[in-house]
Design a protein around this motif. Structure first.
Motif, PDB file in Angstrom:
ATOM      1  N   HIS A  28      -2.833   2.542  12.750  1.00  0.00           N
ATOM      2  CA  HIS A  28      -4.083   1.809  12.528  1.00  0.00           C
ATOM      3  C   HIS A  28      -3.796   0.446  11.880  1.00  0.00           C
ATOM      4  O   HIS A  28      -4.364  -0.578  12.271  1.00  0.00           O
ATOM      5  CB  HIS A  28      -5.023   2.652  11.655  1.00  0.00           C
ATOM      6  N   ILE A  38       0.862  -1.198   0.000  1.00  0.00           N
ATOM      7  CA  ILE A  38       0.000   0.000   0.000  1.00  0.00           C
ATOM      8  C   ILE A  38       0.892   1.238   0.000  1.00  0.00           C
ATOM      9  O   ILE A  38       1.806   1.356   0.816  1.00  0.00           O
ATOM     10  CB  ILE A  38      -0.915   0.002   1.247  1.00  0.00           C
ATOM     11  N   SER A  39       0.639   2.165  -0.919  1.00  0.00           N
ATOM     12  CA  SER A  39       1.578   3.283  -1.078  1.00  0.00           C
ATOM     13  C   SER A  39       0.858   4.638  -1.098  1.00  0.00           C
ATOM     14  O   SER A  39      -0.350   4.708  -1.296  1.00  0.00           O
ATOM     15  CB  SER A  39       2.400   3.076  -2.357  1.00  0.00           C
ATOM     16  N   LEU A  86      13.345   9.943  10.598  1.00  0.00           N
ATOM     17  CA  LEU A  86      13.498   9.348   9.272  1.00  0.00           C
ATOM     18  C   LEU A  86      14.852   9.680   8.638  1.00  0.00           C
ATOM     19  O   LEU A  86      15.676   8.798   8.431  1.00  0.00           O
ATOM     20  CB  LEU A  86      12.332   9.802   8.366  1.00  0.00           C
ATOM     21  N   GLY A 138       3.213   5.576   4.198  1.00  0.00           N
ATOM     22  CA  GLY A 138       2.179   6.603   4.326  1.00  0.00           C
ATOM     23  C   GLY A 138       2.312   7.308   5.661  1.00  0.00           C
ATOM     24  O   GLY A 138       3.395   7.337   6.253  1.00  0.00           O
ATOM     25  N   SER A 142      -2.262   5.023  -3.948  1.00  0.00           N
ATOM     26  CA  SER A 142      -3.114   6.040  -3.328  1.00  0.00           C
ATOM     27  C   SER A 142      -4.265   6.379  -4.269  1.00  0.00           C
ATOM     28  O   SER A 142      -4.073   6.515  -5.476  1.00  0.00           O
ATOM     29  CB  SER A 142      -2.296   7.295  -3.043  1.00  0.00           C
ATOM     30  N   GLU A 143      -5.443   6.544  -3.695  1.00  0.00           N
ATOM     31  CA  GLU A 143      -6.608   6.926  -4.492  1.00  0.00           C
ATOM     32  C   GLU A 143      -6.454   8.344  -5.044  1.00  0.00           C
ATOM     33  O   GLU A 143      -7.165   8.756  -5.948  1.00  0.00           O
ATOM     34  CB  GLU A 143      -7.889   6.814  -3.661  1.00  0.00           C
ATOM     35  N   THR A 184      -1.980   6.435   9.997  1.00  0.00           N
ATOM     36  CA  THR A 184      -2.463   5.273   9.232  1.00  0.00           C
ATOM     37  C   THR A 184      -1.626   4.048   9.599  1.00  0.00           C
ATOM     38  O   THR A 184      -2.157   2.936   9.740  1.00  0.00           O
ATOM     39  CB  THR A 184      -2.374   5.526   7.707  1.00  0.00           C
TER      40      THR A 184
END
Ligand code: NAD
Length: 480
Positions: free
Chosen positions: A233, A146-147, A412, A226, A175-176, A230
């Motif tokens: 979750h 998932i990106s 990061l 992401g 991503s949508e 998220t």
């Protein structure tokens, strides 16, 4: 209007519900395509296709798997211009950036892991005359990738390529907000002859298609890039199912400029590390700490550079700053600019939405923005903004700079500017960052482990780390 389709079982398919979502071009604010609003039924179909393809794919010789991935890489290179145009239209980034960064890197991802598949061997050792131990690395099975929207094809392929190279079959969701190049990739996979069901691309929202992927019991691992919320979750949902997790999350990266640095180089690269892709790269250095003796000089040269960053239609050759990805994201970034004023910052550049003429009149443009005078621990200096907003802060000692650099929940990437080799190593060692660049930024070698500390993630991507993630070691002992 263009209708994107899911790529399931080797075919381009409409979502089973028949529902589509509008996809907006950020530079114009206009809908330019429709994307499948897939749900759990489409994901179930994709998982079924992946499970059916798995037995043959995992046993295909690494050389043949690798050859297919290299073929996809070649097709991406062949279609570089078309893919760069599509990425720019979908994301708002200058087409010139997509041409030299996003699309070449997507091609490299497939070439790198296509060849790596042939060099990935496991360990054997002889146990002092009593036994032979060897390790078999089994592909995990069906995995989920998932990106996010900021580097759409670049990050999507960064997950898919190693999973396929390791012998896994994939259910992936881009991503949508930026699904276009993932759809074009499905067409290239069909052309390359990738066996049906090996890669499945399901379009849709996070709560719709994404949630169905993370919850599906047959999906053994989730590789996610992401936001940190998220990621939390996903961990809460997937960890009790004992799925393997790789989470690449947010950042609030420090850029430390010491007085002995090559100032010209530090300024030029800091302009890129602040504003490339409108500041929407997880690795951008949004907190610039400058040693006091050169603070004013750095500031003056940096602001002169910011003034040269033309905000323009991303399709124009001279565009240095394109559109932010969405109206909602633009509003979020503007809210942080308002907060910076409230927290007592002094605006040195930008700060305003930009209204362009012509086709971009409704686009989501923002001036590159610089503040100074903010406390190192204020919200603007601790929270991820993910836009073209940076702060400048002078420091007096190395210790002070390190304390501020490490003073966020994230870890990061960090950049150090100095000519003192001892200091470079010492400071790099003390920084709580998964990635440290010395006198450079975004210098990538795909063999290095990539990922963050603290709330920036769990696990590492890149090189052999990625192949290890997508495989499960089994130890076999033979008594002599
Ligand atoms: P996001 O977390 O909103 O979405 C990322 C992806 O997750 C999207 O495909 C989305 O549809 C999906 N998703 C959302 N909810 C989901 C759910 N419940 N289940 C499954 N999937 C779900 O992030 P974004 O706004 O697209 O991207 C920006 C963020 O990504 C920033 O925080 C940035 O720092 C981070 N990022 C990190 C890296 C890295 O390498 N560490 C790289 C790029 C971006």
């Amino acid at each position: 209007m263009l209708h994107l389709q899911n790529y399931i079982g080797g075919a381009l398919l409409a979502p089973l519900s028949g529902r589509y979502l509008p996809n907006i071009e950020p530079a114009t604010g206009q809908v330019f395509s429709q994307i499948p609003d897939s749900d759990a039924t489409d994901v179930a179909r994709a998982v079924q296709a992946a499970e059916a393809a798995l037995p043959a794919w995992r046993l295909l010789p690494a050389e043949d798997r690798g050859r297919l991935l290299v073929r996809i890489s070649e097709l991406i290179e062949r279609d570089l211009e078309r893919l760069a145009q599509a990425e720019s239209q979908d994301n708002g980034k200058p087409v010139g950036l997509a041409r030299v960064v996003d699309i070449p890197r997507a091609a490299s991802n497939f070439a790198f892991f296509g060849t790596a598949a042939q060099h990935f061997a496991s360990e054997t050792h002889f146990q002092e005359g009593v036994a032979l131990n060897y390790t078999v690395r089994h592909p995990l099975g069906v995995v989920g990738c998932i990106s996010p929207w900021n580097l759409p094809l670049y990050l999507f392929t960064w997950k898919i390529a190693p999973a396929l190279a390791a012998g896994c079959c994939v259910v992936a969701k881009p991503s949508e907000i930026t699904p276009y190049t993932a759809f074009l990739l499905s067409e290239l996979c069909i052309e390359a002859g990738l066996p049906a069901g090996v890669l499945n691309i399901v379009h849709g929202t996070g709560p719709g298609a994404g949630q169905a992927i993370i919850e599906h019991p047959a999906i053994k691992a989730i590789s996610f890039t992401g936001g940190t919320k998220t990621g939390e979750h996903i961990a809460r949902t997937a960890a009790p199912m004992f799925k393997k997790l790789s989470l690449e999350l947010g950042g609030k990266n420090p850029n430390l400029v010491f007085a002995d640095c090559d100032l010209r180089e530090a300024v030029q690269t800091s302009l890129r590390s602040s504003f490339a892709n409108q500041g929407q790269i997880c690795l951008c250095g949004s907190r610039i700490f400058v040693e006091r003796p050169i603070y004013e000089q750095f500031k003056e040269q940096f602001l002169a550079g910011v003034a040269q960053l033309t905000v323009a239609d991303p399709q124009e050759a001279g565009s240095r700053q394109g559109a932010l990805v969405s109206e909602a994201h633009l509003q979020k970034v503007l809210s942080y600019i308002a907060l910076a004023h409230e927290e007592g910052g002094t605006l040195l550049a930008g700060g305003q939405r930009v209204r362009l003429d012509g086709r971009c009149a409704e686009g989501y443009f923002l001036q590159p923005t610089v503040f100074e005078g903010l406390a190192p621990d204020c919200r603007v200096n601790r929270e991820e903004i993910f836009g073209p907003v940076v702060t400048l802060t002078p420091f007096d000692t190395e210790k002070e700079a390190l304390t501020w650099a490490n003073g966020t929940e994230y870890g990061l990437a960090a950049t150090i500017w100095t000519r003192d080799l001892n200091r470079a190593h010492r400071v790099a060692h003390e920084l709580q960052s998964g990635i440290v660049w010395v006198n450079t930024w975004l210098h990538r070698d795909l063999r290095t482990p990539f990922g963050g500390m603290k709330s920036s993630g769990v696990g590492r991507e890149g090189g052999l780390e990625a192949l290890r993630f997508f495989t499960e070691p089994q130890s076999i002992t033979v008594k002599l």
